[in-house]
Enzyme design. Structure first.
Site, PDB file in Angstrom:
ATOM      1  N   CYS A   1     -68.532-135.960  -6.965  1.00  9.62           N
ATOM      2  CA  CYS A   1     -69.436-134.941  -6.426  1.00  9.62           C
ATOM      3  C   CYS A   1     -70.612-135.554  -5.663  1.00  9.62           C
ATOM      4  CB  CYS A   1     -69.915-133.983  -7.506  1.00  9.62           C
ATOM      5  SG  CYS A   1     -70.571-134.759  -8.990  1.00  9.62           S
TER       6      CYS A   1
ATOM      7  N   ASP B   1     -72.120-127.319  -2.723  1.00  5.65           N
ATOM      8  CA  ASP B   1     -71.572-127.681  -4.029  1.00  5.65           C
ATOM      9  C   ASP B   1     -70.114-128.064  -3.792  1.00  5.65           C
ATOM     10  OD1 ASP B   1     -70.584-127.888  -6.597  1.00  5.65           O
ATOM     11  OD2 ASP B   1     -70.798-125.770  -7.065  1.00  5.65           O
TER      12      ASP B   1
ATOM     13  N   HIS C   1     -73.642-132.842 -12.740  1.00  8.29           N
ATOM     14  CA  HIS C   1     -72.949-132.498 -11.495  1.00  8.29           C
ATOM     15  C   HIS C   1     -73.952-132.540 -10.345  1.00  8.29           C
ATOM     16  CE1 HIS C   1     -70.186-130.595  -8.746  1.00  8.29           C
ATOM     17  NE2 HIS C   1     -70.924-129.499  -8.643  1.00  8.29           N
TER      18      HIS C   1
END
Length: 196
Positions: free
Chosen positions: A121, A70, A54
């Protein structure tokens, strides 16, 4: 599948982040060590040998502002629980080496902009770094990031949140299409790699 380090580097450079960009790092990123200048990076929550898990983005704005983005808006505790990743160590290293009084002020998003079924992401991190490069004093509140709609973490899987995430991802793709020649050249491939 997501995006590779090389793909992210090309996009970040296209977005004008080059002068501040420290690179793509794995979870062993040492933090921000130069106290005098703005700096930013994309960091994976796993070690490079694993292929990555991630992406998150970080920015340093002197004298003491540390920004953490994030796409899921997870706290340090949640990142540790899900990805075995902690950013407290990065904060401490940055505080000791970069801040005049050895203190840093952490600013982070606490809402999700990305679907849990999406692999975009890294692309969201590129968008955040564009915001940081242009508005380093307020990278969460500016014309770039204001295009995305945040959803509380506890609604990450909620059916009504999925349409918001879908719109966010289309907004992300449009932003990158407009601002990155690399993204335009490989748009079909990058969409396939990141679509939910």
């Amino acid at each position: 599948m997501g995006t590779s380090e090389e793909e992210l580097k090309h996009i970040v450079i296209d977005l004008g982040c080059g002068p501040f960009f420290l690179g793509i790092n794995d979870k062993h990123f040492p933090g921000f060590l130069n106290k005098q200048s703005n700096a930013c990076a994309i960091v994976n929550t796993a070690s490079r040998e694993t292929g990555g898990v991630h992406w998150i983005a970080m920015g340093w704005h002197p004298p003491s502002n540390f920004y953490l983005f994030d796409p899921f808006g997870f706290s340090d505790k949640k990142l540790l629980q899900i990805y075995q990743f902690e950013y407290n160590a990065l904060l401490k290293r940055s505080a000791i080496t970069s801040s005049p009084d050895r203190c840093v002020q952490l600013f982070q998003n606490n809402e999700s902009v990305q679907s849990p079924h999406s692999a975009a992401c890294g692309l969201y991190c590129c968008m955040f770094l564009h915001a940081f490069a242009n508005w380093p004093a307020h990278p969460f509140d500016n014309p770039t990031m204001d295009q995305l709609v945040g959803v509380p973490n506890n609604m990450l899987e909620a059916p009504r949140a999925q349409s918001i995430f879908k719109q966010n991802q289309e907004t992300l793709y449009s932003f990158l299409h407009y601002n990155s020649s690399f993204f335009r050249r490989y748009e079909n491939k990058l969409r396939k790699q990141t679509d939910p």
